[in-house]
Design an enzyme around this catalytic site. Structure first.
Site, PDB file in Angstrom:
ATOM      1  N   ASN A   6     -13.238  -8.160  37.721  1.00 54.69           N
ATOM      2  CA  ASN A   6     -14.300  -8.995  37.177  1.00 54.69           C
ATOM      3  C   ASN A   6     -13.664 -10.348  36.865  1.00 54.69           C
ATOM      4  O   ASN A   6     -12.890 -10.458  35.914  1.00 54.69           O
ATOM      5  CB  ASN A   6     -14.889  -8.365  35.915  1.00 54.69           C
ATOM      6  CG  ASN A   6     -15.959  -9.233  35.272  1.00 54.69           C
ATOM      7  OD1 ASN A   6     -16.147 -10.387  35.631  1.00 54.69           O
ATOM      8  ND2 ASN A   6     -16.653  -8.674  34.315  1.00 54.69           N
ATOM      9  N   ARG A   8     -14.581 -12.856  35.367  1.00 54.70           N
ATOM     10  CA  ARG A   8     -14.868 -13.422  34.045  1.00 54.70           C
ATOM     11  C   ARG A   8     -14.015 -12.788  32.942  1.00 54.70           C
ATOM     12  O   ARG A   8     -14.035 -13.242  31.809  1.00 54.70           O
ATOM     13  CB  ARG A   8     -16.352 -13.256  33.718  1.00 54.70           C
ATOM     14  CG  ARG A   8     -17.232 -14.043  34.700  1.00 54.70           C
ATOM     15  CD  ARG A   8     -18.684 -13.979  34.346  1.00 54.70           C
ATOM     16  NE  ARG A   8     -18.911 -14.651  33.074  1.00 54.70           N
ATOM     17  CZ  ARG A   8     -19.905 -14.389  32.259  1.00 54.70           C
ATOM     18  NH1 ARG A   8     -20.779 -13.461  32.579  1.00 54.70           N
ATOM     19  NH2 ARG A   8     -20.048 -15.038  31.123  1.00 54.70           N
ATOM     20  N   CYS A   9     -13.262 -11.751  33.280  1.00 52.32           N
ATOM     21  CA  CYS A   9     -12.455 -11.021  32.294  1.00 52.32           C
ATOM     22  C   CYS A   9     -10.998 -11.489  32.365  1.00 52.32           C
ATOM     23  O   CYS A   9     -10.382 -11.454  33.431  1.00 52.32           O
ATOM     24  CB  CYS A   9     -12.554  -9.526  32.581  1.00 52.32           C
ATOM     25  SG  CYS A   9     -11.424  -8.519  31.624  1.00 52.32           S
ATOM     26  N   SER A  10     -10.449 -11.898  31.230  1.00 53.30           N
ATOM     27  CA  SER A  10      -9.070 -12.410  31.232  1.00 53.30           C
ATOM     28  C   SER A  10      -8.067 -11.337  31.624  1.00 53.30           C
ATOM     29  O   SER A  10      -7.107 -11.607  32.359  1.00 53.30           O
ATOM     30  CB  SER A  10      -8.709 -13.004  29.871  1.00 53.30           C
ATOM     31  OG  SER A  10      -8.711 -12.010  28.873  1.00 53.30           O
ATOM     32  N   ARG A  13      -8.209 -10.949  35.339  1.00 50.09           N
ATOM     33  CA  ARG A  13      -7.523 -12.072  36.006  1.00 50.09           C
ATOM     34  C   ARG A  13      -6.011 -11.911  35.918  1.00 50.09           C
ATOM     35  O   ARG A  13      -5.293 -12.188  36.880  1.00 50.09           O
ATOM     36  CB  ARG A  13      -7.964 -13.413  35.397  1.00 50.09           C
ATOM     37  CG  ARG A  13      -9.402 -13.782  35.727  1.00 50.09           C
ATOM     38  CD  ARG A  13      -9.725 -15.228  35.375  1.00 50.09           C
ATOM     39  NE  ARG A  13      -9.448 -15.573  34.000  1.00 50.09           N
ATOM     40  CZ  ARG A  13     -10.306 -15.471  32.983  1.00 50.09           C
ATOM     41  NH1 ARG A  13     -11.526 -15.003  33.197  1.00 50.09           N
ATOM     42  NH2 ARG A  13      -9.948 -15.845  31.766  1.00 50.09           N
TER      43      ARG A  13
END
Length: 112
Positions: A6, A8-10, A13
């Site tokens: 995802n 948008r998820c740190s 990433r």
């Protein structure tokens, strides 16, 4: 190798960065855009060797509003995650018949 990611998820990433730095080939599956099937999720859970409930993000509003406190079978939990992919903990990396949840992201290094 696959990463269920995802953007948008740190943590997701950070997990992706670990794979990019590994110089290994892998596939990125943005599971919010390309939903996971029931059979695929069931297989991932088996590879993780955890009960389905351990893969649920229990702080998500969807979980709290619709499922929290209810007696659910493993299949019902899996179906809830398939219908609401935001409920799936992330990232998940699958490699050579093994899988890990990248929380913390360093967990990913154990299956490279």
């Amino acid at each position: 190798m696959k990463i269920y990611h995802n953007p948008r998820c740190s943590k997701s990433r950070q997990g992706l960065e670990i794979l990019q730095n590994s110089n290994l080939e892998f596939e990125i599956i943005k599971y919010l855009d390309t939903p996971i099937t029931e059979s695929e999720l069931t297989e991932i859970i088996q590879l993780l060797n955890i009960p389905p409930l351990k893969l649920v993000r229990k702080n998500e509003a969807i979980w709290k509003e619709n499922f929290k406190g209810k007696e659910l079978t493993d299949k019902e939990i899996i179906l809830a995650m398939v219908a609401n992919p935001k409920l799936i903990e992330r990232p998940i990396v699958v490699n050579n018949g093994k899988a890990v949840i990248g929380r913390p992201p360093e967990n990913i290094k154990t299956i490279l």
